[in-house]
Design a protein around this motif. Structure first.
Motif, PDB file in Angstrom:
ATOM      1  N   THR A 140      73.605 -59.564 -42.270  1.00 30.16           N
ATOM      2  CA  THR A 140      73.868 -60.954 -42.646  1.00 30.16           C
ATOM      3  C   THR A 140      73.401 -61.231 -44.073  1.00 30.16           C
ATOM      4  O   THR A 140      72.653 -60.454 -44.658  1.00 30.16           O
ATOM      5  N   GLN A 141      73.860 -62.370 -44.589  1.00 30.22           N
ATOM      6  CA  GLN A 141      73.560 -62.744 -45.972  1.00 30.22           C
ATOM      7  C   GLN A 141      72.083 -63.074 -46.168  1.00 30.22           C
ATOM      8  O   GLN A 141      71.449 -62.590 -47.089  1.00 30.22           O
ATOM      9  N   HIS A 142      71.551 -63.954 -45.316  1.00 29.06           N
ATOM     10  CA  HIS A 142      70.103 -64.190 -45.286  1.00 29.06           C
ATOM     11  C   HIS A 142      69.732 -64.524 -43.845  1.00 29.06           C
ATOM     12  O   HIS A 142      70.532 -64.296 -42.938  1.00 29.06           O
ATOM     13  N   ASP A 143      68.526 -65.024 -43.591  1.00 32.13           N
ATOM     14  CA  ASP A 143      68.075 -65.117 -42.202  1.00 32.13           C
ATOM     15  C   ASP A 143      68.549 -66.384 -41.481  1.00 32.13           C
ATOM     16  O   ASP A 143      67.918 -66.852 -40.545  1.00 32.13           O
ATOM     17  N   VAL A 144      69.677 -66.916 -41.896  1.00 32.41           N
ATOM     18  CA  VAL A 144      70.206 -68.143 -41.306  1.00 32.41           C
ATOM     19  C   VAL A 144      70.649 -67.970 -39.855  1.00 32.41           C
ATOM     20  O   VAL A 144      70.668 -68.924 -39.079  1.00 32.41           O
ATOM     21  N   PHE A 145      70.992 -66.739 -39.443  1.00 34.54           N
ATOM     22  CA  PHE A 145      71.511 -66.522 -38.095  1.00 34.54           C
ATOM     23  C   PHE A 145      70.461 -65.969 -37.128  1.00 34.54           C
ATOM     24  O   PHE A 145      70.800 -65.446 -36.073  1.00 34.54           O
ATOM     25  N   GLY A 146      69.198 -66.075 -37.473  1.00 32.82           N
ATOM     26  CA  GLY A 146      68.144 -65.542 -36.613  1.00 32.82           C
ATOM     27  C   GLY A 146      68.148 -66.157 -35.220  1.00 32.82           C
ATOM     28  O   GLY A 146      68.048 -65.448 -34.211  1.00 32.82           O
ATOM     29  N   TYR A 147      68.264 -67.475 -35.129  1.00 30.16           N
ATOM     30  CA  TYR A 147      68.254 -68.134 -33.819  1.00 30.16           C
ATOM     31  C   TYR A 147      69.540 -67.862 -33.052  1.00 30.16           C
ATOM     32  O   TYR A 147      69.509 -67.685 -31.825  1.00 30.16           O
ATOM     33  N   LEU A 148      70.658 -67.814 -33.757  1.00 27.18           N
ATOM     34  CA  LEU A 148      71.922 -67.495 -33.087  1.00 27.18           C
ATOM     35  C   LEU A 148      71.861 -66.093 -32.485  1.00 27.18           C
ATOM     36  O   LEU A 148      72.309 -65.872 -31.353  1.00 27.18           O
ATOM     37  N   ALA A 149      71.292 -65.151 -33.231  1.00 26.94           N
ATOM     38  CA  ALA A 149      71.166 -63.782 -32.718  1.00 26.94           C
ATOM     39  C   ALA A 149      70.274 -63.755 -31.480  1.00 26.94           C
ATOM     40  O   ALA A 149      70.613 -63.120 -30.468  1.00 26.94           O
ATOM     41  N   ARG A 150      69.148 -64.422 -31.540  1.00 27.01           N
ATOM     42  CA  ARG A 150      68.237 -64.439 -30.394  1.00 27.01           C
ATOM     43  C   ARG A 150      68.885 -65.081 -29.167  1.00 27.01           C
ATOM     44  O   ARG A 150      68.704 -64.620 -28.035  1.00 27.01           O
ATOM     45  N   ASP A 151      69.645 -66.154 -29.384  1.00 25.25           N
ATOM     46  CA  ASP A 151      70.215 -66.900 -28.262  1.00 25.25           C
ATOM     47  C   ASP A 151      71.454 -66.241 -27.667  1.00 25.25           C
ATOM     48  O   ASP A 151      71.845 -66.563 -26.543  1.00 25.25           O
ATOM     49  N   THR A 152      72.085 -65.332 -28.415  1.00 21.69           N
ATOM     50  CA  THR A 152      73.349 -64.763 -27.934  1.00 21.69           C
ATOM     51  C   THR A 152      73.299 -63.263 -27.676  1.00 21.69           C
ATOM     52  O   THR A 152      74.162 -62.734 -26.970  1.00 21.69           O
ATOM     53  N   GLY A 153      72.320 -62.570 -28.252  1.00 21.91           N
ATOM     54  CA  GLY A 153      72.263 -61.124 -28.071  1.00 21.91           C
ATOM     55  C   GLY A 153      72.759 -60.326 -29.263  1.00 21.91           C
ATOM     56  O   GLY A 153      72.797 -59.090 -29.212  1.00 21.91           O
ATOM     57  N   LEU A 154      73.141 -60.996 -30.357  1.00 25.69           N
ATOM     58  CA  LEU A 154      73.470 -60.264 -31.584  1.00 25.69           C
ATOM     59  C   LEU A 154      72.212 -59.571 -32.117  1.00 25.69           C
ATOM     60  O   LEU A 154      71.094 -60.050 -31.904  1.00 25.69           O
TER      61      LEU A 154
END
Length: 335
Positions: free
Chosen positions: A228-242
């Motif tokens: 990813t570009q920066h850590d903006v998707f950290g919560y999305l990854a945790r909540d979805t399994g990415l």
């Protein structure tokens, strides 16, 4: 308007008497004076009413905070939700307050901030001009926060710890932000509590369902490892399994050095990354270069840190569903 009607009745009686005593010209003059008295009593622009002057202007720091607050206050005309930063700015990691921003902050009755250090610059400026005015922190009361990674760090002014402030990029965390905003707004504008709670309940349920759909999409992906570009998707990854195996930009506002790029490529290769995802507010060139080096696809995922000036009410949902389609198309889906 009973006072105005009584005034009119008194003048009517007076004019009837005057008409018998003075020329008609004087009676007409009295009518003009009566009109002036009634207008001063009932038409004054300074008279408190239900117009814009009596509404509470709630200023939201960032685009996603504004989107969520707009959902909470929808249908309640006594609170207006405005946005401080430009719609296309994205995450304000290195933002500097402008004179126009300062004027907006001075005119606001309350501020809604993301918190966790992302928009402290706006909170600090607002508090200088409104020391006693309320600041609603959208992430207040939310537990199990993620730590910020690399040097893209924002310290929470209350705890002093560096937390990842990008909860809004995950539907399930956005639902929690909506609930927090509604609870705090209910204290600020108690007459709107029923509306705020009703809106928050409906919006939160919808966002949680959206989060479940996102998680179901990720479960069917052939490869869940991404860059990813920066850590903006950290919560999305945790909540979805990415699985985020590498992050491109660790210094806000700066391009990575050659050594940092090589390190990103190495981590991405070791982690088995299936794609590189950039964001709409960043140039895609660096991500595309890394993707070519790894011989994997590159695409754009939108964390909804920016968007159109006047988005539809379902804009958040539409963007998240588009992100799901992009993940399926880029990483492949199991049959």
């Amino acid at each position: 308007m009973h006072g105005g009607e009584d005034t009119a009745r008194l003048w009517h009686n007076a004019i009837g008497t005057i008409g018998e005593m003075v020329p008609v010209r004087m009676a007409r003059l009295s009518l003009v004076l009566w009109a002036a008295v009634v207008c001063s009593a009932g038409c004054s622009p300074h008279r408190p009413s239900s117009d814009h002057s009596s509404r509470q202007r709630v200023l939201c720091t960032t685009y996603p905070v504004w989107l969520l607050t707009r959902e909470v206050v929808r249908g309640y005309g006594e609170v207006i939700a405005d946005r401080l930063l430009p719609a296309q700015l994205g995450c304000p990691h290195e933002y500097v307050v402008t004179p126009a921003d300062t004027r907006k902050l001075e005119q606001a009755d309350a501020l809604v901030a993301n918190g966790l250090g992302l928009d402290d610059f706006a909170v600090d400026t607002f508090r200088k001009s409104h020391p006693a005015a309320p600041v609603i922190v959208a992430t207040k009361g939310i537990q199990d926060l993620l730590a910020s990674e690399g040097t893209d760090r924002h310290e929470d002014e209350h705890s002093g710890r560096a937390h990842n402030p990008h909860l809004f990029a995950s539907p399930k965390q956005a639902a929690r932000m909506v609930e927090s905003i509604a609870a705090q707004l209910s204290t600020l504008a108690p007459r709107g509590k029923i509306v705020f709670e009703r809106n928050a309940s409906a919006t939160s349920a919808r966002l949680r369902q959206l989060g479940d759909e996102f998680a179901a999409t990720v479960r069917r992906l052939r490869n869940k490892a991404i860059v990813t570009q920066h850590d903006v998707f950290g919560y999305l990854a945790r909540d979805t399994g990415l699985r985020i195996v590498a992050v491109i930009r660790t210094h806000p506002g700066e391009d990575p050095s050659a050594a940092e790029l090589l390190g990103t490529v190495r981590r991405a290769r070791d982690g088995g990354a299936g794609a590189v995802f950039t964001e709409p507010q960043y140039p895609p060139s660096i991500g595309e270069t890394i993707a070519r080096e790894l011989a994997i696809p590159a695409a754009v995922l939108d964390p909804i840190a920016s968007g159109p000036e006047e988005p539809p009410l379902d804009y958040y949902d539409k963007v998240m569903r588009r992100n799901m389609r992009i993940l399926r198309a880029t990483l492949g889906a199991k049959q």
